[in-house]
Design a protein around this motif. Structure first.
Motif, PDB file in Angstrom:
ATOM      1  N   SER A 248       4.829 -11.680   7.761  1.00 37.37           N
ATOM      2  CA  SER A 248       4.337 -12.726   8.678  1.00 37.37           C
ATOM      3  C   SER A 248       3.375 -13.702   8.000  1.00 37.37           C
ATOM      4  CB  SER A 248       3.692 -12.071   9.906  1.00 37.37           C
ATOM      5  OG  SER A 248       2.739 -11.110   9.491  1.00 37.37           O
TER       6      SER A 248
ATOM      7  N   ASP B 234       5.922  -6.421   5.809  1.00 39.60           N
ATOM      8  CA  ASP B 234       5.327  -7.396   6.733  1.00 39.60           C
ATOM      9  C   ASP B 234       5.282  -8.743   6.033  1.00 39.60           C
ATOM     10  OD1 ASP B 234       3.871  -8.964   8.420  1.00 39.60           O
ATOM     11  OD2 ASP B 234       2.076  -7.687   8.432  1.00 39.60           O
TER      12      ASP B 234
ATOM     13  N   ALA C 216       9.005  -0.367   4.955  1.00 43.83           N
ATOM     14  CA  ALA C 216       8.751  -1.495   5.862  1.00 43.83           C
ATOM     15  C   ALA C 216       8.116  -2.626   5.088  1.00 43.83           C
ATOM     16  CB  ALA C 216       7.799  -1.036   6.974  1.00 43.83           C
TER      17      ALA C 216
ATOM     18  N   ARG D 235       3.261  -7.671   2.633  1.00 45.19           N
ATOM     19  CA  ARG D 235       2.779  -6.277   2.610  1.00 45.19           C
ATOM     20  C   ARG D 235       3.987  -5.340   2.613  1.00 45.19           C
ATOM     21  NH1 ARG D 235      -0.539  -7.964   0.639  1.00 45.19           N
ATOM     22  NH2 ARG D 235      -2.473  -8.892   1.349  1.00 45.19           N
TER      23      ARG D 235
END
Lengths: 767, 166
Positions: free
Chosen positions: A52, A50, A48, A126
């Motif tokens: 944002s 991140d 995954a 991340r």
């Protein structure tokens, strides 16, 4: 004669005045900057991400990850495309990868208003990984139970090939193994290893892409613009004609830019920001980690030699560490075993076995010599070691077994059309004063000792019959009677543009000064040519230039014939058309004006030709080195060094000599100091910068001598054959053999660095 | 936070607004279009970005533009004579076949300008040391040394100084 002139490079003036433009110098519009997020694991999966915070950073235009990139696997090597599926390159690469295979794999990219913002955004992403154990060596990768790096290759072996030349029917043997085991012959076996090194062109890979008229233009530092177009089209899944590639001057390539590494990502990022211009420039550290290098290869070799010192049979088993991606695939390992076979003739048998194995190292690919510097190290260590074991003169032993004129490779049919190999060896022997030094440096004692060593090589010219060899040339008349030469072949620093101009001049019958070469390739206008690799251009492109030049000359003379009906034996001399009696009919300048503007017959003369070359030939040469070794500190100083080459007829002797210097230098770094080192735990490259990676400086070089034995090769367009790559091939073995002469210690692993030498001297009882 | 920056670049006074964090290499390349200033590492390892600041060779990639404020800066774009003739060093590089890909060439030429400008002669080994901050992968430095040596000798002959030391 234009061929054979040591004229000044056609680009020298622009390069010393700072006027020559390279990819990064040409940006003529506002440009966004791209930066790549590299994985911090060497083996595993991105679970995954991140983005944002990165996306929210002011100045960031887009953040794109491996979850956004097209799910297309594409091949990266700069081979001519094969229309036969079985011969197509391995397609194991995606623009951004969820499956991480090397430390620093490309997993996301940021496009931002400037480079600093892009880098800051990378730090805000991340990533969640799932990790697998790191595998850096082929032995571990091939071991039972090691998880596959690519699911298509469950045992991590990209390819394993075995080949054996047909035995003479009357030999009495069934296979190579029997000859190697035959008690009547001297049996030799050896193990040699080479290290991973990098090209270290001073210009890092850089490209910028923009959209215009609905198409993508990529300006890039490449050796192979037409192949960049193809691979970019394949990677993006769009028609190849939708891509336009522009190749300006490049700051060195040496094979690293014979692969399409970042142009596809650059082009895709451009499409993701509405076609605005995006630059993707690698740092030096990224260049080390994420571009190509020379394969580390380990060799197990055997030989059977008769009492007369003739090679009866040899065997070469090699294992090549391919790193995380296939790059050029098995081609380099296959070339290495072939090259190992070719320099010398086996009377009865020869067996080869090659493994190309995936690991988690930064992926090796094409680098000057394409597997042959490795093979030559093994071969020429072996030849030296056999000679010493059997009490033979190392030079006489080599010369006795050299590939003879007319040799036809039993497996690929490549023929020796010309050879100056033995003459090269003799010239080198004289230059260095071999006989006296071999004598003088016997029985030395003390910490400082000297030795002299040598190595021989052969190298083919271009890639026929393994791949397609095609090149095209276009010659266009100017109003002043000079010509413009357009090629798809590329200048990469080697002097291609200069020798191409000389060849065109020779074929047409005009001075080189009247040939204006278009140095930049634009795939929209440049004739098709697969580019700079395999020391192919003077040979293959040379044939295209000769063909186009001959056609152009005929067209000019036909036009002149129309102006002077009845004139016979027309010829071009001193920028004029003359008849057979030596009368000047018309200057080329006047002829050109007539051809352009004649009211009765306007025909601005152009000629275009393609050479599809279905032949190949061998270059030869050798290196002789005299060294001094400081035994307690393990340091080798090369005192004198010469390379002698048979590259057929030299098109430009001064540039040929300069090319040899550069190759010798690369060979010297390979011999003594260069090595990419990886952390065994993480797989991270430890010395990926020009401080910790020991590239030789001016202080690390001796004076470099380059000599030639000129032959005239019947298959070459002007008697010429390969020169670009060969100079780097024989140096490492020559230095190693000199070390053996100086100390009696056989060091069989490169580089011959102080740490290794001291260890070997301990083992050898010198310390 | 743009600041006013001025210097004399290739003989011409220049006044610009720059970000104080900018390297001299970036100001010369991006703001003044002097693209002979090449970047091969951006950490002072390769020497490709070498320019002369008040006659001294510096790696402009790790030299803040602010440090060069008010000084004389020379790049190879400023080396030709007013009539277009090449400087003796450029000429030596051309004629000695010391140029290949050309990427390291401007930087080495500028170090050579500094060396020649010292007004003395050097042994071959001294020259090796003086250019060892420049990495070149094409030439093995052989013809580069020949060119620098020739330029040093010619300059010295011209000045008519002391005997060359060999």
């Amino acid at each position: 004669m234009e061929v054979g002139r040591s004229i000044v490079r056609v680009d020298a003036f622009d390069k010393v005045t700072g006027r020559a433009k390279y990819t990064g110098d040409l940006i003529d519009r506002p440009v966004l900057e791209a930066a790549i997020l590299h994985s911090t694991i060497a083996n595993g999966w991105v679970k995954a991400m991140d983005i944002s915070a990165a996306q929210a950073l002011p100045g960031v235009v887009r953040v794109l990850t491996c979850f956004d990139a097209p799910d297309i696997q594409y091949p990266t090597p700069g081979h001519p495309w094969s229309v036969e599926k079985a011969h197509q390159d391995v397609a194991d690469r995606k623009l951004l990868n969820r499956r991480v295979r090397i430390y620093g794999d490309d997993i996301a990219a940021v496009v931002a208003r400037d480079a600093l913002t892009a880098k800051k955004a990378l730090a805000l992403i991340r990533v969640e990984y799932e990790t697998c154990p790191v595998v850096l060596e082929p032995r571990e990768a091939m071991a039972t139970g090691t998880p596959p790096i690519h699911e298509e290759y469950p045992d991590n072996v990209l390819r394993h090939t075995v080949s054996e030349i047909p035995l003479p029917p009357d030999s009495g043997f069934q296979c190579a193994q029997e000859v190697l085991d035959c008690p009547g012959y001297h049996a030799f076996s050896g193990h040699y290893e080479t290290q991973q090194v990098q090209h270290c062109h001073i210009e890092n890979p850089v490209s910028w892409a923009y959209m215009e008229g609905g198409r993508i233009t990529v300006v890039t530092s490449t050796q192979i613009p037409h192949i960049v177009r193809r691979v970019t089209g394949q990677a993006l899944g769009i028609p190849w004609g939708q891509i336009r590639v522009i190749k300006p001057y490049i700051g060195g390539g040496f094979g690293n830019k014979q692969e399409v590494l970042y142009e596809p990502l650059n082009a895709w990022l451009c499409t993701q920001v509405g076609g605005r211009a995006v630059r993707l420039e690698l740092s030096r550290e990224e260049t080390f980690q994420n571009t190509r290098s020379r394969h580390p290869i380990s060799f197990d070799v055997r030989a059977a030699v008769d009492q007369d010192g003739r090679l009866m049979a040899r065997e070469c088993v090699l294992v090549s560490n391919q790193g995380g991606y296939a790059s050029h695939g098995h081609a380099i390992a296959a070339n290495a075993v072939t090259g190992f076979r070719q320099t010398y003739l086996d009377q009865i048998a020869h067996r080869s076995e090659a493994y190309t194995v995936y690991t988690n190292r930064s992926s090796p690919g094409a680098m000057r010599g394409y597997g042959i510097p490795q093979a030559n190290f093994a071969l020429e260590c072996m030849m030296e070691d056999i000679a010493l074991e059997m009490g033979l003169d190392p030079i006489a032993f080599r010369v006795k077994n050299l590939m003879p004129l007319g040799y036809v490779d039993p497996l690929n049919g490549i023929t020796c059309h010309s050879t100056g190999a033995a003459a090269c060896v003799e010239k080198g022997r004289q230059w260095i004063g071999w006989d006296a030094l071999r004598e003088k440096y016997q029985n030395q004692t003390g910490p400082l000792r000297r030795g002299v060593g040598m190595a021989v090589f052969s190298y083919k010219t271009g890639v026929h019959p393994i791949s397609l060899e095609t090149a095209s040339a276009r010659i266009v008349l100017s109003q002043d009677g000079a010509v413009q030469l357009q090629l798809g072949a590329t200048e990469i620093g080697q002097g291609g543009d200069t020798v191409f101009s000389q060849m065109a001049a020779q074929a047409i019958g005009i001075p080189t000064e009247d040939v204006r070469i278009v140095s930049t390739q634009d795939t929209d206008t440049a004739p098709f040519d697969t580019g700079a690799y395999a020391s192919r251009q003077t040979y293959v492109t040379g044939h295209a230039i000769k063909k186009a030049g001959t056609l152009f000359r005929r067209k000019l003379l036909d036009y002149a014939g129309e102006l002077f009906p009845g004139a016979e034996g027309l010829d071009i001399r001193d920028r004029t058309v003359m008849d057979g009696a030596g009368n000047t009919l018309i200057t080329l300048a006047d002829l050109a004006m007539e051809a352009f503007y004649s009211l009765s017959h306007s025909e601005p003369v152009t000629a275009e030709a393609t050479a599809h070359v279905k032949d190949n030939t061998f270059s030869f040469g050798c290196c002789f080195a005299e060294i001094e070794v400081d035994i307690p500190v393990g340091k080798i100083r090369v005192l004198r060094m010469v390379n002698v080459h048979d590259s057929g007829t030299l098109i430009n002797p001064a540039l040929a000599e300069a090319q040899v210097h550069g190759g010798m230098s690369m060979g010297l770094g390979y011999a003594l100091s260069e090595e990419m080192k990886f952390d065994p735990k993480t797989g991270r490259l430890l010395n990926g910068n020009l401080l910790d990676y020991k590239l030789p400086t001016a202080m690390d070089h001796p004076e470099l001598a380059a000599l030639f034995v000129e032959t005239c090769d019947s298959s070459g367009p002007f008697g010429n054959k390969a020169l670009g790559e060969p100079p780097s091939i024989p140096v490492a073995a020559a230095v190693r053999n000199a070390l053996r002469h100086a100390t009696g210690v056989a060091v069989n692993t490169l580089p011959l660095s102080p740490q290794r030498l001291v260890e070997e001297f301990w083992k050898g009882g010198l310390l | 936070m743009i600041q006013v920056w001025n210097a004399v670049v290739n003989g011409q006074p220049v006044e610009l607004g720059i970000d104080p964090r900018e390297s001299l290499a970036d100001v010369l390349r991006e703001r003044l279009g002097l693209t002979s200033v090449k970047k091969g590492c951006e950490v002072g390892e390769c020497g490709a970005c070498t320019v002369l600041v008040d006659g001294t060779a510096v790696d402009s990639c790790i030299y803040l533009a602010l440090w060069a404020r008010g000084k004389q800066i020379l790049t190879v774009e400023g080396l030709q004579e007013p009539d277009g003739a090449l400087s003796p060093i450029q000429k030596a590089f051309v004629e000695e076949a010391a140029v290949q890909c050309g990427f390291c060439t401007p930087g080495i030429i500028l170090s050579a300008v500094e060396i020649v400008g010292s007004g003395r002669t050097y042994t071959r080994d001294e020259l090796r040391k003086l250019i060892s901050g420049h990495l070149c992968r094409c030439t093995g430095y052989q013809n580069i040394l020949n060119a620098v040596e020739r330029a040093v000798h010619e300059a010295h002959k011209f000045v008519g100084g002391e005997e060359t030391q060999e």
